[in-house]
Design a protein around this motif. Structure first.
Motif, short mmCIF file in Angstrom:
data_model
loop_
_atom_site.label_atom_id
_atom_site.label_comp_id
_atom_site.label_asym_id
_atom_site.label_seq_id
_atom_site.Cartn_x
_atom_site.Cartn_y
_atom_site.Cartn_z
N SER A 1 -2.14 7.74 -4.28
CA SER A 1 -1.08 6.94 -4.92
C SER A 1 -0.70 5.97 -3.97
CB SER A 1 -0.22 7.77 -5.64
OG SER A 1 0.89 7.07 -6.17
N LEU A 2 0.14 6.28 -2.87
CA LEU A 2 0.64 5.56 -1.77
C LEU A 2 -0.22 4.24 -1.60
CD1 LEU A 2 3.35 5.21 -0.11
CD2 LEU A 2 2.16 6.26 1.44
N HIS A 3 -1.46 4.68 -0.96
CA HIS A 3 -2.39 3.67 -0.71
C HIS A 3 -2.82 2.81 -1.97
CE1 HIS A 3 -5.76 1.89 1.68
NE2 HIS A 3 -6.55 2.08 0.55
N MET A 4 -3.00 3.25 -3.15
CA MET A 4 -3.52 2.52 -4.25
C MET A 4 -2.25 1.48 -4.62
SD MET A 4 -4.54 3.74 -8.11
CE MET A 4 -5.79 5.01 -7.38
N TYR A 5 -0.85 1.83 -4.52
CA TYR A 5 0.02 0.89 -4.88
C TYR A 5 0.13 -0.12 -3.87
CZ TYR A 5 4.38 -0.76 -6.92
OH TYR A 5 5.39 -1.33 -7.64
N PHE A 6 0.30 0.31 -2.57
CA PHE A 6 0.61 -1.02 -1.75
C PHE A 6 -0.51 -1.50 -0.83
CE2 PHE A 6 4.49 1.89 -1.93
CZ PHE A 6 5.36 0.92 -2.13
N ALA A 7 -1.44 -1.17 -0.99
CA ALA A 7 -2.61 -1.76 -0.49
C ALA A 7 -3.29 -3.12 -1.17
CB ALA A 7 -3.84 -0.76 -0.15
N PRO A 8 -3.61 -3.93 -0.41
CA PRO A 8 -4.01 -5.20 -1.23
C PRO A 8 -5.32 -4.80 -1.89
CG PRO A 8 -3.89 -5.69 1.30
CD PRO A 8 -3.54 -3.97 1.19
N PRO A 9 -5.38 -5.45 -3.12
CA PRO A 9 -6.50 -5.12 -4.23
C PRO A 9 -7.86 -5.32 -3.52
CG PRO A 9 -4.61 -6.33 -5.28
CD PRO A 9 -4.38 -6.53 -4.00
N SER A 10 -7.92 -6.27 -2.66
CA SER A 10 -8.96 -6.38 -2.23
C SER A 10 -9.78 -5.07 -1.21
CB SER A 10 -9.17 -7.73 -1.11
OG SER A 10 -8.25 -7.48 -0.09
N THR A 11 -8.84 -4.40 -0.50
CA THR A 11 -9.26 -3.17 0.11
C THR A 11 -9.65 -1.95 -0.98
OG1 THR A 11 -6.99 -2.43 0.30
CG2 THR A 11 -7.87 -3.85 1.84
N LEU B 1 3.61 -5.03 -13.15
CA LEU B 1 2.78 -4.27 -12.37
C LEU B 1 1.38 -4.16 -12.87
CD1 LEU B 1 4.85 -1.09 -12.62
CD2 LEU B 1 4.90 -2.73 -10.61
N THR B 2 0.55 -4.27 -11.75
CA THR B 2 -1.09 -4.37 -12.21
C THR B 2 -1.56 -2.97 -12.71
OG1 THR B 2 -1.71 -3.71 -10.04
CG2 THR B 2 -1.07 -6.12 -10.21
N ASN B 3 -2.75 -3.19 -13.22
CA ASN B 3 -3.23 -1.90 -13.83
C ASN B 3 -3.44 -0.71 -12.73
OD1 ASN B 3 -3.34 -2.77 -16.45
ND2 ASN B 3 -5.55 -3.57 -16.10
N LEU B 4 -3.68 -1.11 -11.52
CA LEU B 4 -4.09 -0.26 -10.39
C LEU B 4 -2.60 0.41 -9.91
CD1 LEU B 4 -6.49 -1.96 -8.02
CD2 LEU B 4 -6.80 0.23 -8.88
N GLN B 5 -1.58 -0.40 -10.00
CA GLN B 5 -0.34 0.01 -9.70
C GLN B 5 0.34 1.04 -10.75
OE1 GLN B 5 1.94 -4.00 -9.19
NE2 GLN B 5 1.98 -3.58 -6.90
N TRP B 6 0.01 0.66 -12.01
CA TRP B 6 0.48 1.79 -12.92
C TRP B 6 -0.49 2.95 -12.70
CZ3 TRP B 6 4.45 1.88 -15.90
CH2 TRP B 6 5.07 1.06 -16.41
#
Length: 335
Positions: A299-309, A124-129
């Motif tokens: 949280s939902l947006h942070m986990y599933f959205a592409p990192p570029s967004t 998991l990426t840091n953003l996903q954690w």
């Protein structure tokens, strides 16, 4: 079928589960034996999975079905974990009140992420954690009552055993989910064949629970099969149907998505249940509920959205060396 369609269906069905269960009550209690509902739900899932498996077998080529004992013997384990988990739940509730138990139950969001990383080797990426921790914070915030109320103080006044059992309950819940995902993805067997194995053992273990209840009561109300449908009405059957369909959707997500998607679906379902309770049961909305919904959506947006967004990436600048080389080449040609 897309995973987000299945996850949305799971959210709606899970949120309606508690509402249907409440509507099935009569004068604050159940006219039916509530222990029969999980058993009938397991039987329903087994029948549906068997029907789909039979349909697959009729096609060519037939589905892959691993029947070696070393593979089949792994399928009772989730039922055993859930059986232990249910007993730990009862032990936890002897030390803490319901609101404290619900808040501690959100620990399974974080423990699922940890076990997901350790046992399934999913990075998991840091953003996903951060998103997973935000989800736990959001669901907890929505359940916390006003600090002027007695329930707010009760969370910090429970015995140590209650907290230990609460942590153990969260770990067992996460372990059961992660292990089930491991089973579903360890080979290319048919989803319906895997379901048949899971739900066969699930039905057996639930039948064993009904028998244990009979022995504890000394068969005072008669054997379980004689009272199986006592007190059932249309709403009760909807509870069984809801629970069974939810289980089928979860198995699909375990096979084709992952545990984190399931965690998000069930967490959003809890928030949806609170919103629906405002409309159906005159439940008074709180500021904490609205804050919790906002945090969970972030949280939902942070986990599933592409990192570029989520992160403003710097613009790519043309290296200086390229321009220098071009100038040098031009000077040579001029000379």
């Amino acid at each position: 079928m897309r995973w987000y369609v299945v996850a949305s269906l799971l959210t709606v069905l899970t949120s309606s589960q508690g509402i249907l269960t409440t509507l099935s009550q009569s004068n604050g209690g159940y006219k039916y034996d509530y222990a029969t509902v999980p058993f009938l739900a397991e039987v329903f899932k087994l029948l549906v999975s068997s029907a789909f498996l039979w349909r697959e077998i009729q096609n060519s080529p037939p589905p892959k079905m691993t029947m070696e004992w070393k593979s089949v013997r792994l399928y009772p384990i989730p039922s055993i974990i859930y059986l232990i988990h249910n007993n730990v739940q009862f032990a936890t509730l002897t030390y803490v009140d319901t609101s404290t138990y619900q808040i501690m139950g959100n620990l399974k969001i974080v423990t699922t992420g940890i076990l997901f990383r350790l046992f399934l080797k999913k990075k998991l990426t840091n953003l996903q954690w951060m998103a997973i921790i935000l989800l736990a914070v959001g669901t907890t915030t929505s359940q916390v009552k006003g600090c002027g109320e007695a329930s707010c103080d009760s969370f910090f006044s429970s015995p140590v055993q209650g907290y230990l059992f609460g942590v153990l309950s969260a770990c067992l819940s996460a372990l059961a989910g992660v292990y089930t995902e491991f089973l579903m993805k360890k080979n290319n067997d048919s989803l319906y064949w895997q379901n048949v194995q899971l739900y066969t053992f699930g039905a057996i273990f639930n039948m064993g629970r009904l028998l244990m209840d009979d022995f504890r009561s000394g068969f005072e109300a008669g054997p379980w099969w004689q009272r199986l449908f006592n007190g059932y009405n249309m709403t009760t059957w909807l509870v069984v149907l809801n629970l069974g369909t939810t289980g089928l959707l979860v198995s699909w997500l375990m096979k084709y998505a992952d545990n984190i998607v399931k965690v998000y679906a069930t967490s959003m379902a809890m928030l949806l249940t609170m919103v629906l309770s405002v409309l159906l049961f005159s439940f008074k909305p709180t500021v904490q509920l609205f804050l919790g919904i906002i945090i969970c959506m972030m949280s939902l947006h942070m986990y599933f959205a592409p990192p570029s967004t989520l992160v403003d990436l710097p613009l790519t600048v043309k290296p200086v060396t390229e321009s220098v080389s071009e100038v040098s080449v031009e000077r040579k040609t001029d000379s």
